[in-house]
Design a protein around this motif. Sequence first.
Motif, PDB file in Angstrom:
ATOM      1  N   GLU A  70      31.924  31.880   9.050  1.00  0.00           N
ATOM      2  CA  GLU A  70      32.042  30.427   8.934  1.00  0.00           C
ATOM      3  C   GLU A  70      32.191  29.731  10.278  1.00  0.00           C
ATOM      4  O   GLU A  70      31.854  28.556  10.391  1.00  0.00           O
TER       5      GLU A  70
ATOM      6  N   TYR B 115      36.821  24.446   7.598  1.00  0.00           N
ATOM      7  CA  TYR B 115      35.742  23.783   6.867  1.00  0.00           C
ATOM      8  C   TYR B 115      35.824  24.053   5.363  1.00  0.00           C
ATOM      9  O   TYR B 115      35.431  23.211   4.562  1.00  0.00           O
ATOM     10  N   TYR B 116      36.288  25.224   4.977  1.00  0.00           N
ATOM     11  CA  TYR B 116      36.313  25.597   3.561  1.00  0.00           C
ATOM     12  C   TYR B 116      37.706  26.123   3.185  1.00  0.00           C
ATOM     13  O   TYR B 116      37.873  27.308   2.878  1.00  0.00           O
TER      14      TYR B 116
END
Length: 264
Positions: free
Chosen positions: A121, A126-127
């Motif tokens: 990633e 971000y996630y």
Amino acid sequence: MFKFSRKNLAVPYAVYLILFVAAPLVVLFYYAFTDSTGRVSLANLVRFFSDPNTLGTLCYSIAIAVVTTVVCLLIAYPTAYFLATSSLKGKDVLLMVFVMPMWINFSLRITALKEILTLLEGNLAYYPFLNAVLGMAYDFLPFMILPIYNTISRLDGSLVEAARDLGADDISAFVKVILPLSLPGIVSGVSMVFLPAMTNYVVLDMLYNSTYIMGSLIGSYFSAYNWHGGSMIALILLLIICLFTVVSSRISEEEPDRRGGALL
């Protein structure tokens, strides 16, 4: 003269329960229903249900726990079913491979997962939800596989043969015989995954997830020396866990009657 009885063997356990279970609960109730001056108050309870931050944290924790449990179940059930019903000579070795991560230190496993996710990633921020679910599922997956495997491996194979003799195909035999009979293992696995997934904030911290769940929220209250608010949140979380445990126990107790009716 002192006479030894088998009841005396329960004395050490009773002392342990009093010192490390009952006494902490008494302290928890005291701080939850008192204010900073020591007077009885329901302000902490009202504040919990009126504060959008605490309610949002509760909903987020439940969402992570539900998704983690579903992911673990979708992976664990086919795996446990294959291992329990296959005729492979090395299936015990395969089961050990799935259980082996439990023998490795928790922090080492999550650190290794963090490095892999960082490589894929780039930035873990971000996630956050996805990474939390992956970390939880990676940590709790063996706890879902083992009870389901134990339940399916103990099933009477003659029941499946009888269903096929009565005209059931493989799918019907699985849906009407194997799946209902394996429900106790599913309930046990769901309990072992869902409950700790609601509170295990260590995974989120190690994966650089700044979002709070119930465990981290309680820790933040106690870190700020707000024992009254933290105790109320811990008490509400304890109540949720107890309700979930009661419901899962009822399902396990009522399942034999439903299984008998289904098979007939």
